[in-house]
Motif scaffolding. Structure first.
Motif, PDB file in Angstrom:
ATOM      1  N   LYS A 126      -8.410 -47.713 -26.005  1.00 52.22           N
ATOM      2  CA  LYS A 126      -7.695 -47.223 -27.188  1.00 52.22           C
ATOM      3  C   LYS A 126      -8.589 -46.368 -28.083  1.00 52.22           C
ATOM      4  N   LYS A 141       6.005 -50.012 -24.691  1.00 51.03           N
ATOM      5  CA  LYS A 141       4.581 -50.279 -24.837  1.00 51.03           C
ATOM      6  C   LYS A 141       3.827 -48.959 -24.759  1.00 51.03           C
ATOM      7  N   ARG A 194      -2.512 -46.967 -22.563  1.00 50.68           N
ATOM      8  CA  ARG A 194      -3.799 -47.624 -22.787  1.00 50.68           C
ATOM      9  C   ARG A 194      -4.691 -46.803 -23.719  1.00 50.68           C
ATOM     10  N   THR A 217      -3.230 -49.109 -26.492  1.00 52.11           N
ATOM     11  CA  THR A 217      -3.104 -50.569 -26.473  1.00 52.11           C
ATOM     12  C   THR A 217      -4.244 -51.283 -25.759  1.00 52.11           C
TER      13      THR A 217
END
Length: 298
Positions: free
Chosen positions: A67, A117, A120, A62
């Protein structure tokens, strides 16, 4: 997103892609050649003309920048197939070696997908083939990755965790060579696990499974093995595991009904997930320790 890598590339040949101008690199290459050729494996598969497949999944990260970097989980999906019958059974199931590792990766992938979520960095789930013939599948992927190899920051490998006793301590093979030792320490602390030194350093286990293909590509790597801690100090887990392996390793008796302790499997999956998650969340890229043998020349 899923991808398939197909090919036949032996780590015995891959060893020669190492920069041989460094004495340390020559050592890496010789170690790889020894592994691949010790039992006549690797090169023989090339000449046989067999084709193998790796199965790769990608979970996008993300962070706008991170990413495009990847933490990879690996586990080999092959075993030895059909062989000499023992007690009338010729099917070599490979439940512990390494269906348990593949199942661990599936559960890790499921856990990532359930997060509200994603981390990263992106996550790769790689089920590689032909490990038993000389790390062929992982060597092919490391040489022909589905993402830029320089963007793979770490490998966390799972190979025959041998989930036959309570998991109270672990031996993180390879951790002492890189900054990944910190990620292992963080994950173990959260689960209350003790970290132990390798009790069998003479066996060179760090270079004997698929993580080594990534090490040769300059990527810091780990292979989490069982420790020796038990609830009862009178119980010798090392001797117990050795006896189990002598009876079942690469034999038809390596079946799902033979000794699995699912509470230990749960802890093992949690540990490997937490390690990769912490790597994926940390801004600083993993690195080899200064002057470390495996990091020289990278």
């Amino acid at each position: 997103m899923y991808g398939i890598s197909t090919g036949i590339v032996s780590p015995a040949l891959n060893a020669w892609t190492v920069d041989m101008s460094f004495p340390e690199s020559r050592g890496k290459a010789m170690a790889t050649m020894y592994i691949a050729l010790e039992a006549g494996i690797g090169l023989g598969a090339l000449f046989a003309g067999w084709v193998y497949q790796d199965v790769i999944a990608k979970i996008p990260g993300t962070d706008p920048v991170l990413k495009d970097e990847y933490v990879i989980h690996t586990a080999h999906l092959d075993h030895v197939g059909v062989g000499k019958a023992i007690n009338g059974d010729s099917i070599y199931n490979g439940a512990h070696d390494n269906a348990s590792g593949v199942a661990s990766l599936l559960e890790i992938a499921r856990t990532y997908k359930k997060l509200k979520k994603q981390p990263r960095r992106s996550i790769l789930i790689a089920m590689v083939t032909a490990e038993e013939m000389g790390l062929l599948g992982s060597a092919y992927f490391a040489g022909n990755p589905t993402v830029p190899v320089k963007q793979i920051v770490a490998d966390v490998n799972t190979d025959m965790p041998t989930l036959i006793a309570p998991l109270l301590s672990v031996t993180p093979l390879g951790a002492v060579h890189s900054s990944l030792e910190k990620n292992v320490a963080w994950a173990c602390k959260g689960l209350g696990l003790i970290i132990e030194k390798d009790p069998m350093p003479e066996e060179n286990r760090f270079i004997r499974s698929d993580q080594y293909s990534f090490v040769l590509a300059g990527i810091p790597a780990l292979h989490i093995k069982y420790g020796t801690k038990t609830p009862d100090d009178s119980f010798d887990l090392v001797a117990f595991t050795k006896e189990w392996r002598d009876k079942n390793y690469h034999k038809p008796s390596d079946e799902i009904t033979n000794g699995f302790l699912y509470s230990a499997a749960k802890t093992y999956v949690q540990l490997n997930f937490l390690i990769s998650y912490s790597i994926a969340q940390t801004t600083l890229r993993p690195s080899w320790n200064k002057g470390d043998f495996f990091g020289v020349g990278d």
